[in-house]
Design an enzyme around this catalytic site. Structure first.
Site, PDB file in Angstrom:
ATOM      1  N   GLY A  10      10.497 -30.283 -34.497  1.00  0.00           N
ATOM      2  CA  GLY A  10      11.030 -31.454 -35.201  1.00  0.00           C
ATOM      3  C   GLY A  10       9.977 -32.542 -35.299  1.00  0.00           C
ATOM      4  NE  ARG A  78      13.164 -26.537 -35.574  1.00  0.00           N
ATOM      5  CZ  ARG A  78      13.098 -27.584 -34.749  1.00  0.00           C
ATOM      6  NH1 ARG A  78      12.465 -27.477 -33.618  1.00  0.00           N
ATOM      7  NH2 ARG A  78      13.695 -28.717 -35.056  1.00  0.00           N
ATOM      8  CG  ASP A 109      11.911 -27.957 -25.528  1.00  0.00           C
ATOM      9  OD1 ASP A 109      11.904 -28.423 -26.672  1.00  0.00           O
ATOM     10  OD2 ASP A 109      12.885 -27.330 -25.069  1.00  0.00           O
ATOM     11  CB  THR A 132      10.162 -34.509 -29.251  1.00  0.00           C
ATOM     12  OG1 THR A 132      11.600 -34.522 -29.296  1.00  0.00           O
ATOM     13  CG2 THR A 132       9.741 -34.694 -27.805  1.00  0.00           C
ATOM     14  CG  ASP A 134      15.408 -34.758 -28.894  1.00  0.00           C
ATOM     15  OD1 ASP A 134      15.866 -35.556 -29.728  1.00  0.00           O
ATOM     16  OD2 ASP A 134      15.535 -33.517 -28.990  1.00  0.00           O
ATOM     17  CG  ASP A 136      13.575 -33.291 -24.805  1.00  0.00           C
ATOM     18  OD1 ASP A 136      12.428 -33.631 -25.143  1.00  0.00           O
ATOM     19  OD2 ASP A 136      14.183 -32.355 -25.330  1.00  0.00           O
ATOM     20  NE  ARG A 178      17.894 -28.938 -30.368  1.00  0.00           N
ATOM     21  CZ  ARG A 178      17.018 -28.378 -31.164  1.00  0.00           C
ATOM     22  NH1 ARG A 178      17.379 -27.337 -31.878  1.00  0.00           N
ATOM     23  NH2 ARG A 178      15.786 -28.830 -31.262  1.00  0.00           N
TER      24      ARG A 178
HETATM   25  O1  F6P Z   1      13.470 -33.276 -32.786  1.00  0.00           O
HETATM   26  C1  F6P Z   1      14.489 -32.899 -31.895  1.00  0.00           C
HETATM   27  C2  F6P Z   1      15.774 -32.966 -32.612  1.00  0.00           C
HETATM   28  O2  F6P Z   1      15.768 -34.228 -33.149  1.00  0.00           O
HETATM   29  C3  F6P Z   1      17.065 -32.724 -31.844  1.00  0.00           C
HETATM   30  O3  F6P Z   1      17.583 -33.855 -31.228  1.00  0.00           O
HETATM   31  C4  F6P Z   1      17.950 -32.172 -32.937  1.00  0.00           C
HETATM   32  O4  F6P Z   1      19.007 -31.441 -32.459  1.00  0.00           O
HETATM   33  C5  F6P Z   1      16.986 -31.309 -33.674  1.00  0.00           C
HETATM   34  O5  F6P Z   1      15.770 -31.999 -33.649  1.00  0.00           O
HETATM   35  C6  F6P Z   1      17.366 -30.911 -35.072  1.00  0.00           C
HETATM   36  O6  F6P Z   1      16.239 -30.384 -35.703  1.00  0.00           O
HETATM   37  P1  F6P Z   1      16.185 -29.481 -37.010  1.00  0.00           P
HETATM   38  O7  F6P Z   1      17.307 -29.879 -37.892  1.00  0.00           O
HETATM   39  O8  F6P Z   1      14.844 -29.774 -37.572  1.00  0.00           O
HETATM   40  O9  F6P Z   1      16.314 -28.077 -36.531  1.00  0.00           O
END
Ligand code: F6P
Length: 329
Positions: A10, A78, A109, A132, A134, A136, A178
């Protein structure tokens, strides 16, 4: 030395100033930088960032004026293929073909898990930067992008408070995270929310309704509930239904902020963190370090082995949770 840099997973505001710092610090120290586009997928498919002459090496000017830009000029993705044995071997071939000696991935991560897998097949050096929203990852107090995401969410909360007050309503605002309640907790605290629902704490619907009744009796006219997307009950829509069934004393509305939080010009805190960590990552590689993430803990720049950054859940600060409860009265 030739560095390869890329963004993965992300995107996060601040990735661009991090790229700028890596390119400029590496060149200043006499090294070369290859910008790999679209993360691990781009590495496998040899997608590089060309300069104005079509060369794949990034120059000083290729990162001019990007600090203020959201997203990442290298794009992110990804990759399923990279997770396979064949994918990892292909990545090593590409790295050798282009004579890349070291990698600096910017991501979360998932990105660092990929780096750990790659290190089992490749003996180049890898130091990551935490990009990120998050927040986290263990090994840094804040990740690049977290601050900007909180700014965006708080701005939304402030605006929603206006309409909530006019209509005497309750808003459930779902923010990203998430597996983590960091964005939700910081947004709730900064935005003066009355309730926060996190994956780290039990979301007790009857108790929340009781609290809302007390607040209504004290004359509260609007309520903000910030819900982390990873809350164990299932997010803002689910919590809204549960609250209504349990006798919520306010009329409710739901807003999911979603990917909006990943965009926008990086806040100064993120630009500065990104610049420090990008430069620190370059220095660490030159000094022979590998297999770790660059982070800032209590304002000191430190390296943490990749596996430690995601092995445990990064707990949200207990003190801030208590503070929110005290102030939400
Ligand atoms: O970047 C992390 C995050 O923001 C999470 O909090 C979220 O669930 C996820 O990305 C969603 O990412 P994508 O829609 O790109 O899979």
């Amino acid at each position: 030395m030739r560095f390869g840099i890329f963004c993965s997973g992300g995107d996060a505001p601040g990735m661009n100033p991090c790229l700028r710092a890596i390119v400029r610090s590496a060149i200043a120290a006499g090294h070369e930088v290859v910008g790999i586009r679209r993360g691990y997928h781009g590495l496998l498919t040899e997608q590089f960032y060309p300069d104005s002459t079509g060369e794949i090496l990034m120059g000083l000017r290729s990162v001019s004026n990007i600090s203020k830009l959201g997203g990442t000029i290298l794009h992110s993705s990804r990759s399923e293929e990279f997770r396979t044995e064949a994918g990892l071997k292909k990545a090593v071939d590409v790295l050798e073909k282009h004579e890349i000696d070291a990698l600096i991935p910017i991501g979360g991560d998932g990105t660092f898990r990929g780096a750990v897998a790659l290190a089992q097949h490749w003996d180049g050096r890898i130091i990551g930067c935490p990009g990120t929203i998050d927040n986290d990852l263990i090994g840094t107090d804040y990740t690049i992008g977290f601050s900007t995401a909180v700014h965006t969410a708080v701005e939304a909360l402030d605006k929603l408070r206006d309409t909530a007050e006019s209509h005497e309503r309750l808003f459930l605002v779902e923010v990203m995270g998430r597996h983590s309640g960091y964005i939700a907790l910081y947004t709730a605290l900064a935005g003066g929310a009355e309730v926060v629902a996190l994956p780290e704490t039990e979301t007790n619907v009857p108790l929340i309704v009781q609290h809302l009744q007390v607040l209504k009796a004290r004359g509260k006219q609007s309520i903000m509930i910030v819900v982390a997307e990873g809350d164990e009950l299932g997010g803002a829509e689910v919590l809204n239904e549960d609250l209504k069934k349990a006798g919520c004393p306010f009329q409710t509305r739901v807003l999911t902020l979603g990917h909006l939080q990943r965009g926008g010009s990086p806040a100064p805190e993120d630009r500065i963190l990104a610049s420090r960590l990008g430069t620190f990552a370059v220095k660490a590689i030159i000094e022979g370090e590998t297999g770790a993430m660059a982070g800032a803990v209590k304002d000191r720049l430190v390296l943490t082995p990749f596996t430690d950054t995601f092995a445990k859940h990064k707990p949200v600060p207990e003190e801030l949770l208590e503070l929110l409860q005290t102030l939400a009265s």
